[in-house]
Motif scaffolding. Structure first.
Motif, PDB file in Angstrom:
ATOM      1  N   ALA A  61       0.839  -1.203   0.000  1.00 50.77           N
ATOM      2  CA  ALA A  61       0.000   0.000   0.000  1.00 50.77           C
ATOM      3  C   ALA A  61       0.871   1.248   0.000  1.00 50.77           C
ATOM      4  O   ALA A  61       0.584   2.211  -0.731  1.00 50.77           O
ATOM      5  N   GLN A  62       1.920   1.230   0.776  1.00 45.50           N
ATOM      6  CA  GLN A  62       2.825   2.377   0.820  1.00 45.50           C
ATOM      7  C   GLN A  62       3.521   2.577  -0.522  1.00 45.50           C
ATOM      8  O   GLN A  62       3.646   3.702  -1.003  1.00 45.50           O
ATOM      9  N   ALA A  63       3.955   1.501  -1.146  1.00 47.00           N
ATOM     10  CA  ALA A  63       4.603   1.594  -2.455  1.00 47.00           C
ATOM     11  C   ALA A  63       3.625   2.114  -3.506  1.00 47.00           C
ATOM     12  O   ALA A  63       3.990   2.936  -4.357  1.00 47.00           O
ATOM     13  N   ALA A  64       2.373   1.657  -3.445  1.00 45.40           N
ATOM     14  CA  ALA A  64       1.357   2.112  -4.399  1.00 45.40           C
ATOM     15  C   ALA A  64       1.084   3.606  -4.216  1.00 45.40           C
ATOM     16  O   ALA A  64       0.978   4.352  -5.196  1.00 45.40           O
ATOM     17  N   LEU A  65       0.971   4.042  -2.966  1.00 46.12           N
ATOM     18  CA  LEU A  65       0.735   5.463  -2.705  1.00 46.12           C
ATOM     19  C   LEU A  65       1.916   6.301  -3.188  1.00 46.12           C
ATOM     20  O   LEU A  65       1.731   7.349  -3.801  1.00 46.12           O
ATOM     21  N   ALA A  82       4.030   5.592  -5.599  1.00 48.59           N
ATOM     22  CA  ALA A  82       4.038   5.613  -7.062  1.00 48.59           C
ATOM     23  C   ALA A  82       2.972   6.577  -7.587  1.00 48.59           C
ATOM     24  O   ALA A  82       3.233   7.356  -8.513  1.00 48.59           O
ATOM     25  N   TRP A  83       1.785   6.529  -6.995  1.00 45.78           N
ATOM     26  CA  TRP A  83       0.711   7.430  -7.406  1.00 45.78           C
ATOM     27  C   TRP A  83       1.099   8.886  -7.131  1.00 45.78           C
ATOM     28  O   TRP A  83       0.894   9.753  -7.977  1.00 45.78           O
ATOM     29  N   ALA A  84       1.671   9.147  -5.963  1.00 54.14           N
ATOM     30  CA  ALA A  84       2.067  10.508  -5.599  1.00 54.14           C
ATOM     31  C   ALA A  84       3.133  11.025  -6.564  1.00 54.14           C
ATOM     32  O   ALA A  84       3.109  12.193  -6.945  1.00 54.14           O
ATOM     33  N   GLU A  85       4.046  10.170  -6.969  1.00 58.04           N
ATOM     34  CA  GLU A  85       5.086  10.577  -7.914  1.00 58.04           C
ATOM     35  C   GLU A  85       4.476  10.950  -9.263  1.00 58.04           C
ATOM     36  O   GLU A  85       4.882  11.936  -9.886  1.00 58.04           O
ATOM     37  N   GLN A  86       3.478  10.187  -9.712  1.00 61.06           N
ATOM     38  CA  GLN A  86       2.776  10.512 -10.960  1.00 61.06           C
ATOM     39  C   GLN A  86       2.059  11.853 -10.841  1.00 61.06           C
ATOM     40  O   GLN A  86       2.082  12.668 -11.767  1.00 61.06           O
ATOM     41  N   GLU A  87       1.424  12.084  -9.713  1.00 60.18           N
ATOM     42  CA  GLU A  87       0.717  13.345  -9.490  1.00 60.18           C
ATOM     43  C   GLU A  87       1.685  14.522  -9.457  1.00 60.18           C
ATOM     44  O   GLU A  87       1.407  15.575 -10.016  1.00 60.18           O
ATOM     45  N   ARG A  88       2.843  14.334  -8.800  1.00 58.34           N
ATOM     46  CA  ARG A  88       3.854  15.391  -8.766  1.00 58.34           C
ATOM     47  C   ARG A  88       4.358  15.718 -10.169  1.00 58.34           C
ATOM     48  O   ARG A  88       4.573  16.885 -10.508  1.00 58.34           O
ATOM     49  N   LEU A 147       3.268  11.001   4.433  1.00 61.21           N
ATOM     50  CA  LEU A 147       3.733  11.011   5.822  1.00 61.21           C
ATOM     51  C   LEU A 147       2.743  10.323   6.750  1.00 61.21           C
ATOM     52  O   LEU A 147       3.133   9.545   7.624  1.00 61.21           O
ATOM     53  N   ARG A 148       1.449  10.595   6.567  1.00 51.72           N
ATOM     54  CA  ARG A 148       0.428   9.993   7.434  1.00 51.72           C
ATOM     55  C   ARG A 148       0.334   8.487   7.238  1.00 51.72           C
ATOM     56  O   ARG A 148       0.157   7.752   8.203  1.00 51.72           O
ATOM     57  N   LEU A 149       0.460   8.018   5.996  1.00 50.85           N
ATOM     58  CA  LEU A 149       0.429   6.579   5.781  1.00 50.85           C
ATOM     59  C   LEU A 149       1.636   5.928   6.448  1.00 50.85           C
ATOM     60  O   LEU A 149       1.509   4.885   7.096  1.00 50.85           O
TER      61      LEU A 149
END
Length: 177
Positions: A35-39, A41-47, A156-158
């Motif tokens: 879950a952390q890795a998925a978040l 990866a998604w955050a990097e795409q959004e950035r 950070l929260r995750l």
């Protein structure tokens, strides 16, 4: 031992995580790490998408400033510029900041403070028409900064949640009624 856990050479592994034998603390479960890795990866795409939007906005804003400099009689005194800076550390986010140009290669950073948008007072040393362009651009820049901040907070929260959820609950800390 229950069915949800198995015994290994070093520690007991369960669906909630494993006790770390050397440190005496829990390690997040495989599912939590995924879950952390998925978040991440998604955050990097959004950035990356936000960076593209920021680059377009930076170019548009700088073109507006240049066009007005040609039209204004006081355009030679104009000094305001928007800068997109690379992350200061690995995994960090880019920053969008306003500067006053003092000369070739010399700029003065304009402080934003803790807010997402630069306040009107930050542009006190800019020409009135520069201030107008900057405040218009700040509406969109503030939304980009807000999304970057939210992505960072989510990661950070995750991470904090995974750390806390991997820890065993100690019965001695619970109150008896």
């Amino acid at each position: 031992m229950n069915q949800a856990s198995t015994k290994t050479d070093h520690a007991e592994v369960s669906t909630t995580g494993a006790a770390h034998p050397e440190k005496g603390c829990a390690v997040p479960s495989l599912l939590a790490l995924q879950a952390q890795a998925a978040l991440s990866a998604w955050a990097e795409q959004e950035r990356a998408a936000l960076r593209e939007q920021a680059e377009v906005l930076e170019v548009e804003t700088m073109e507006q400033l240049r066009e007005r400099r040609w039209l204004e009689a006081a355009g030679r005194r104009a000094r305001l510029a928007l800068r997109l800076r690379e992350p200061r550390r690995a995994g960090g986010s880019f920053t969008l900041e306003w500067v006053l140009v003092r000369g070739p290669g010399r700029t003065d950073y304009i402080r934003r403070g803790k807010h997402l948008n630069y306040p009107r007072s930050a542009f006190a040393r800019a020409l009135p028409w520069e201030r107008e362009i900057a405040l218009h651009a700040e509406r969109r820049l503030g939304r980009i900064r807000q999304r970057l901040r939210l992505l960072k907070e989510a990661e950070l929260r995750l991470g904090l949640a995974l750390t806390h959820c991997a820890q065993p609950l100690h019965e001695e800390t619970m109150d008896d009624d």
